[in-house]
Design a protein around this motif. Structure first.
Motif: not given
Length: 327
Positions: A269-278, A156-172
């Motif tokens: 896309s140059f980042d290779d730390v985050i393991s999942q795709s867009a 109920g507090h956040v009205t919008a969310m923006a992410f660049s790096m987004l680790p939804l899975e364990r980093p590579s």
């Protein structure tokens, strides 16, 4: 014979000097002084707010009656990760950023517990103390995990969310890492687990950004100095281990299903730390609309690599969202 003895003498002297340095560093000679760092890195408008016993470093900039935007930094860094972004937002928005526990100049947690849920809990206490009930959230790297958990646990507090790096899975765990960085990390773990050389952090930044990007001394200095505060690396290790256990024992990415406000992914896309795709990330947000901007030329620190480009797109998106009430 004389040359051999001279060489042995030099090697012996170097070994003794190195040994003495290691002993001194293990005894705390490399630790930075909190009071000195606060003079350098917590100048105005920084202040400290104590939440549940934790002294938290926070900065607020921009018009007091402007719509509120909260910026969450990534791991290993601190609120100064956003230094180049804030001036491009603060003419209109009330920009709030803070060192979320256990990073930056935010102090130790007397509970002794460091995890994403605990960081989100402290964020909730801080935002209440600052008087901000509704706000947009911009987050990167592990800050995105904190932001998503905050949204789930305190809806109920956040009205919008923006992410660049987004680790939804364990980093590579298989990404190719600069051999010098790997060597230094193993050496530090074996000999100096609670201290890191400045060169280590410089290599860390270079290893996660495009070749044409050169970290500035200010970037490297702030990371080095704050991460060498007494006990800082140990607290961070506890946080990271809690994260690892969470990724191993649960579906961490499912937290995205709790998001019901507009989402922006500034996918680097140059980042290779985050393991999942867009595409895989977008599919996780099952209850909201997701806008995606792809940057093939940006890595793990887009707010440092090309701040004007990154912030222009972020601001254009924020300007299109229903404004959060003024703080």
């Amino acid at each position: 014979m004389k040359r051999g003895r001279l060489a042995l003498g030099i090697i012996g002297a170097l070994a003794l000097g190195l040994g003495g340095s290691v002993v001194a560093l293990r005894a705390g000679a490399g630790e930075t002084d909190r009071a000195e760092l606060e003079k350098r890195w917590a100048d105005a408008p920084s202040r400290f707010v104590t939440v549940d016993g934790v002294r938290m470093h926070v900065r607020e900039e921009g018009p007091a009656n402007g719509p509120v935007v909260v910026l969450l930094h990534g791991s290993i860094v601190n609120l100064h990760e956003w230094d180049d972004v804030v001036p491009l937002l603060a003419d209109k928005y009330r920009v709030v950023r803070f060192d979320w526990s256990p990073y930056g100049l935010t102090g130790p947690d007397p509970s002794g517990f460091y995890s994403t849920p605990r960081s989100a809990q402290l964020m909730d206490g801080l935002m209440k103390a600052l008087g901000h009930d509704k706000f947009a959230m911009v987050a990167t790297s592990n800050g995105a995990n904190v932001g998503l958990e905050f949204n789930r646990a305190y809806p109920g507090h956040v009205t919008a969310m923006a992410f660049s790096m987004l680790p939804l899975e364990r980093p590579s765990q298989t990404r190719k890492v600069d051999w010098r960085l790997k060597w230094m990390l193993e050496a530090h773990k074996a000999v100096l687990p609670n201290w890191r050389h400045r060169e280590f952090w410089r290599l860390m930044l270079e290893d996660t950004t495009p070749p044409e990007f050169t970290p500035t001394d200010r970037m490297v200095d702030q990371i080095t100095e704050m991460n060498n505060l007494p006990g800082a690396l140990d607290r961070q290790a506890q946080y990271i281990q809690a994260n690892v256990r969470a990724f191993q024992s649960s579906d961490v990415g499912a937290v995205a299903e709790a998001v019901r406000v507009p989402v922006l992914l500034q996918w680097c896309s140059f980042d290779d730390v985050i393991s999942q795709s867009a595409d895989a990330s977008v599919k996780r947000f099952t209850n909201t609309k997701v806008d995606v901007i792809n940057y093939p030329d940006l890595g793990h620190f887009p707010m440092w690599e090309k701040p004007e480009k990154f912030t222009r797109d972020l601001r254009n998106w924020l300007d299109r969202q229903p404004p959060a009430p003024a703080g």
